[in-house]
Scaffold this motif. Structure first.
Motif, short mmCIF file in Angstrom:
data_model
loop_
_atom_site.label_atom_id
_atom_site.label_comp_id
_atom_site.label_asym_id
_atom_site.label_seq_id
_atom_site.Cartn_x
_atom_site.Cartn_y
_atom_site.Cartn_z
N ARG A 248 20.21 33.14 6.10
CA ARG A 248 19.50 32.52 7.34
C ARG A 248 18.08 32.62 7.23
NH1 ARG A 248 23.91 34.26 11.67
NH2 ARG A 248 25.37 33.04 11.22
N LEU A 249 17.41 31.73 7.51
CA LEU A 249 15.98 31.75 7.52
C LEU A 249 15.47 33.04 8.25
CD1 LEU A 249 13.16 30.43 7.06
CD2 LEU A 249 13.36 29.22 9.13
N SER A 250 16.02 33.44 9.42
CA SER A 250 15.75 34.60 10.15
C SER A 250 16.01 35.99 9.22
CB SER A 250 16.53 34.90 11.26
OG SER A 250 17.88 35.04 11.14
N GLU A 251 16.94 35.69 8.38
CA GLU A 251 17.49 36.83 7.56
C GLU A 251 16.35 36.89 6.41
OE1 GLU A 251 22.05 37.04 8.15
OE2 GLU A 251 21.26 35.73 6.62
N PHE A 252 15.74 35.80 6.03
CA PHE A 252 14.89 35.69 4.92
C PHE A 252 13.52 36.51 5.38
CE2 PHE A 252 10.94 33.56 3.46
CZ PHE A 252 10.94 33.79 2.07
N TRP A 253 13.23 36.01 6.59
CA TRP A 253 11.68 36.73 7.16
C TRP A 253 11.90 38.15 7.56
CZ3 TRP A 253 7.82 34.43 5.80
CH2 TRP A 253 7.53 33.08 5.69
N LEU A 254 13.23 38.52 7.90
CA LEU A 254 13.49 39.88 8.02
C LEU A 254 13.35 40.95 6.78
CD1 LEU A 254 13.96 42.43 9.88
CD2 LEU A 254 16.54 41.71 9.50
N ALA A 255 13.77 40.18 5.82
CA ALA A 255 13.91 40.71 4.50
C ALA A 255 12.41 40.86 3.89
CB ALA A 255 14.73 39.90 3.46
N VAL A 256 11.70 39.65 4.27
CA VAL A 256 10.36 39.65 3.68
C VAL A 256 9.55 40.81 4.39
CG1 VAL A 256 8.26 38.29 3.83
CG2 VAL A 256 10.36 37.42 2.82
N SER A 257 9.75 40.88 5.78
CA SER A 257 8.98 41.83 6.52
C SER A 257 9.31 43.30 6.21
CB SER A 257 9.46 41.66 7.92
OG SER A 257 8.70 42.66 8.79
N ASP A 258 10.63 43.41 5.97
CA ASP A 258 11.16 44.99 5.43
C ASP A 258 10.48 45.42 4.11
OD1 ASP A 258 12.38 45.16 8.07
OD2 ASP A 258 14.42 44.60 7.05
N GLU A 259 10.50 44.41 3.13
CA GLU A 259 10.32 44.69 1.71
C GLU A 259 8.57 44.84 1.66
OE1 GLU A 259 10.13 45.95 -2.02
OE2 GLU A 259 11.97 45.61 -0.69
N PHE A 260 7.98 43.88 2.21
CA PHE A 260 6.36 43.75 2.12
C PHE A 260 5.62 44.24 3.24
CE2 PHE A 260 8.47 40.50 -0.71
CZ PHE A 260 8.13 41.16 -2.04
N GLY A 261 6.16 44.37 4.33
CA GLY A 261 5.37 44.56 5.80
C GLY A 261 5.07 42.94 6.19
N ALA A 262 5.30 42.92 7.69
CA ALA A 262 4.92 41.80 8.18
C ALA A 262 3.69 40.96 7.70
CB ALA A 262 4.96 42.02 9.95
N ASP A 263 2.53 41.53 7.88
CA ASP A 263 1.47 40.86 7.53
C ASP A 263 1.40 40.36 5.96
OD1 ASP A 263 0.77 41.02 10.11
OD2 ASP A 263 -0.50 42.90 9.93
N TYR A 264 1.60 41.40 5.27
CA TYR A 264 1.55 41.12 3.63
C TYR A 264 2.68 39.91 3.30
CZ TYR A 264 0.85 41.54 -1.37
OH TYR A 264 0.80 41.45 -2.74
N GLY A 265 3.79 40.22 3.89
CA GLY A 265 4.95 39.39 3.67
C GLY A 265 4.56 37.91 4.00
N GLY B 42 7.42 25.69 -8.51
CA GLY B 42 5.88 25.54 -8.40
C GLY B 42 5.38 25.68 -6.83
N LEU B 43 6.32 25.73 -5.98
CA LEU B 43 5.89 26.12 -4.44
C LEU B 43 5.98 27.36 -4.06
CD1 LEU B 43 8.80 23.61 -3.43
CD2 LEU B 43 6.50 22.89 -3.89
N THR B 44 5.12 27.46 -2.87
CA THR B 44 5.07 28.61 -2.22
C THR B 44 6.39 28.91 -1.53
OG1 THR B 44 4.05 27.74 -0.07
CG2 THR B 44 2.54 28.56 -2.07
N ALA B 45 6.74 29.92 -1.11
CA ALA B 45 7.93 30.18 0.01
C ALA B 45 7.76 29.29 1.15
CB ALA B 45 7.82 31.70 0.17
N GLU B 46 6.66 29.26 1.64
CA GLU B 46 6.67 28.43 2.85
C GLU B 46 6.97 26.73 2.66
OE1 GLU B 46 3.03 29.02 4.93
OE2 GLU B 46 3.61 30.88 5.64
N GLN B 47 6.20 26.39 1.43
CA GLN B 47 6.63 25.07 1.09
C GLN B 47 7.90 24.77 0.87
OE1 GLN B 47 3.65 25.04 -2.10
NE2 GLN B 47 2.07 24.07 -0.73
N ALA B 48 8.72 25.81 -0.16
CA ALA B 48 10.04 25.59 -0.25
C ALA B 48 11.09 25.62 0.65
CB ALA B 48 10.23 26.81 -1.38
N ILE B 49 10.55 26.32 1.87
CA ILE B 49 11.51 26.34 3.08
C ILE B 49 11.00 24.88 3.85
CG2 ILE B 49 11.46 27.09 5.59
CD1 ILE B 49 10.50 29.82 4.03
N LYS B 50 10.06 24.68 3.67
CA LYS B 50 9.84 23.15 4.29
C LYS B 50 10.63 22.06 3.76
CE LYS B 50 5.76 24.36 6.73
NZ LYS B 50 4.07 24.18 6.66
#
Length: 75
Positions: free
Chosen positions: A2-19, A33-41
C-alpha cells in the motif's frame, strides 16, 4: 504494498526527511526514468517503486522485503 506502507518503508530506511528528498529528486531508471513521486502519480505499483529505490540506493536485500509493515497490536 500500500502507499502508506511504501512511505513507512521509505521513512524507516532513509529517515523521513531524506526519504522525501529521495522520492522527489532521485530518477529511477527501472520505473521509466521517473522519480518515486512521479511514478506514484502515474500509477506504478508501489512495490516496484520501492524495489527500484532500493536498487538505486544499494539497500541490502535483507532490508527490502517485509518493510513498511507495522508491528501487530498486542491484545
Amino acid at each position: 504494498m500500500r502507499l502508506s506502507e511504501f512511505w513507512l518503508a521509505v521513512s524507516d530506511e532513509f529517515g523521513a526527511d531524506y526519504g522525501r528528498v529521495l522520492a522527489h529528486d532521485l530518477v529511477l531508471g527501472s520505473v521509466g526514468g521517473l522519480t518515486a513521486e512521479q511514478a506514484i502519480k502515474q500509477g506504478v505499483n508501489t512495490r516496484d517503486i520501492w524495489l527500484a529505490l532500493c536498487d538505486a540506493t544499494d539497500v541490502p536485500a535483507e532490508r527490502r522485503y517485509g518493510v513498511g509493515q507495522r508491528e501487530p497490536k498486542k491484545l
